[in-house]
Design a protein around this motif. Structure first.
Motif, mmCIF file in Angstrom:
data_model
loop_
_atom_site.group_PDB
_atom_site.id
_atom_site.type_symbol
_atom_site.label_atom_id
_atom_site.label_comp_id
_atom_site.label_asym_id
_atom_site.label_seq_id
_atom_site.Cartn_x
_atom_site.Cartn_y
_atom_site.Cartn_z
ATOM 1 N N LYS A 1 0.793 -1.385 -0.109
ATOM 2 C CA LYS A 1 0.109 -0.182 -0.040
ATOM 3 C C LYS A 1 0.869 1.215 0.035
ATOM 4 N N ASN A 2 1.981 1.231 0.512
ATOM 5 C CA ASN A 2 2.820 2.524 0.838
ATOM 6 C C ASN A 2 4.115 2.245 0.157
ATOM 7 N N ILE A 3 3.857 2.734 -1.406
ATOM 8 C CA ILE A 3 5.257 2.403 -2.154
ATOM 9 C C ILE A 3 5.591 3.674 -2.531
ATOM 10 N N VAL A 4 7.265 3.876 -2.347
ATOM 11 C CA VAL A 4 7.631 5.212 -2.384
ATOM 12 C C VAL A 4 8.942 4.903 -3.151
ATOM 13 N N LEU A 5 9.159 5.646 -4.361
ATOM 14 C CA LEU A 5 10.529 5.507 -5.129
ATOM 15 C C LEU A 5 11.420 6.515 -4.110
ATOM 16 N N GLN A 6 12.580 5.964 -3.619
ATOM 17 C CA GLN A 6 13.437 6.867 -2.650
ATOM 18 C C GLN A 6 14.617 7.428 -3.308
ATOM 19 N N GLY A 7 14.818 7.137 -4.584
ATOM 20 C CA GLY A 7 15.846 7.382 -5.161
ATOM 21 C C GLY A 7 16.559 6.616 -6.056
#
Length: 294
Positions: free
Chosen positions: A162-168
């Motif tokens: 659910k919590n999907i983040v491209l961090q770099g």
């Protein structure tokens, strides 16, 4: 790669506690899934649900256009990707490689560079949320890699979390996971000490939880693992041996950056002591035994 589901063939390597549930959710989302695990018995449940068994990593790599790995240790990641019958050597050009193992940021960067040289797209995407998050497709997924590759496979991530983040860039997902593990390490000490304190004070620990889990002391570990501690359930949602591996990676990275992490060092020492007493295959909540047995 088209994001059309009918054209996606996912190869899933590593069907342990976490991987099995993650692959199950991909099947539930109507993806075609091939699976490989060193112990076939651990994949039987997935095979019954429609997953296609493959005998080698090379077979997975040669047929899938999205390859997900969820194995145990950095040495396993190294073998799966760089072995003679590994993914880098055998994957089709244009395939997407997603390592969801919690592993070394440096290794993630090595995989990215090797994949790029072969016309492959690599992402490091470790997860948090434990066995519950994996079963319920509510994992937090921390991603490192190129934006275009991330967007291409985002629907696959959405089937698992659910919590999907491209961090770099490459390695950023693994560095973010180390932040997660560092935060958990000291928090687990606090959760165990709070519950042990409640018991020693003659309180009802379950009632104490009702008061403190929704306040400033609240955390995922307090809400999800403290009840397991109190009921004597030390079965693994996440193995102590794997948490020790993660903390060692985090500590090594911190030292490379010149960062002091005394809380992490203390937590690692306590878990290593538990492992030496035969608790390496218990869940991380078994740290409670350090307090109730001494």
């Amino acid at each position: 790669m088209s994001v059309c589901k009918e054209r996606i063939i996912i190869g899933f390597i590593g069907t342990g506690v976490m991987g099995r549930s993650m692959a199950t959710n991909l099947l539930k989302s109507d993806y075609k899934v091939m699976v490989y695990n060193r112990t076939k018995a651990k994949a039987e449940e997935l095979i019954k649900q429609g997953a296609i068994w493959k005998d080698t990593v090379a077979e997975i790599a040669g047929e899938a256009n999205v390859i997900i790995t969820m194995v145990g240790y950095p040495k396993d990641v190294e073998e799966v990707y760089f072995g003679e019958s590994g993914i880098i050597q055998n994957a089709k050009a244009g395939s997407y490689l997603i390592d969801m193992t919690t592993s070394s940021p440096k290794l993630a960067q090595k995989i990215y560079e090797a994949a790029k040289a072969k016309g492959l797209h690599a992402l490091d995407a470790p997860v948090s949320g434990g066995d519950v998050g994996a079963r319920e497709a509510k994992l937090s997924i921390m991603v490192g890699g190129e934006s275009a590759a991330f967007e291409a496979v985002r629907p696959i991530f959405e089937a698992m979390g659910k919590n999907i983040v491209l961090q770099g860039g490459s390695g950023a997902g693994q560095y973010t996971k180390m932040c997660n593990q560092i935060a958990i390490a000291s928090n687990m000490i606090g959760v165990c000490e709070a519950m042990a304190y409640a018991k020693k004070a003659g309180l009802n620990p379950q009632n104490v939880l009702k008061s403190i889990e929704s306040g400033a002391a609240g955390s995922w570990s307090l809400s999800n693992l403290a009840p397991r501690m109190l009921s004597g359930d030390f079965e693994p949602g996440f193995y102590i041996k794997h948490f020790i591996k993660d903390m060692r990676i985090a500590l090594e990275s911190a030292k490379e950056m010149g960062l002091k992490t005394p809380g992490l060092e203390l937590a690692l020492s306590l878990y290593e002591e538990l492992a030496q007493k035969g608790e390496e295959n218990s869940g991380t909540q078994a740290l409670f035994k350090y307090y109730i047995c001494d």
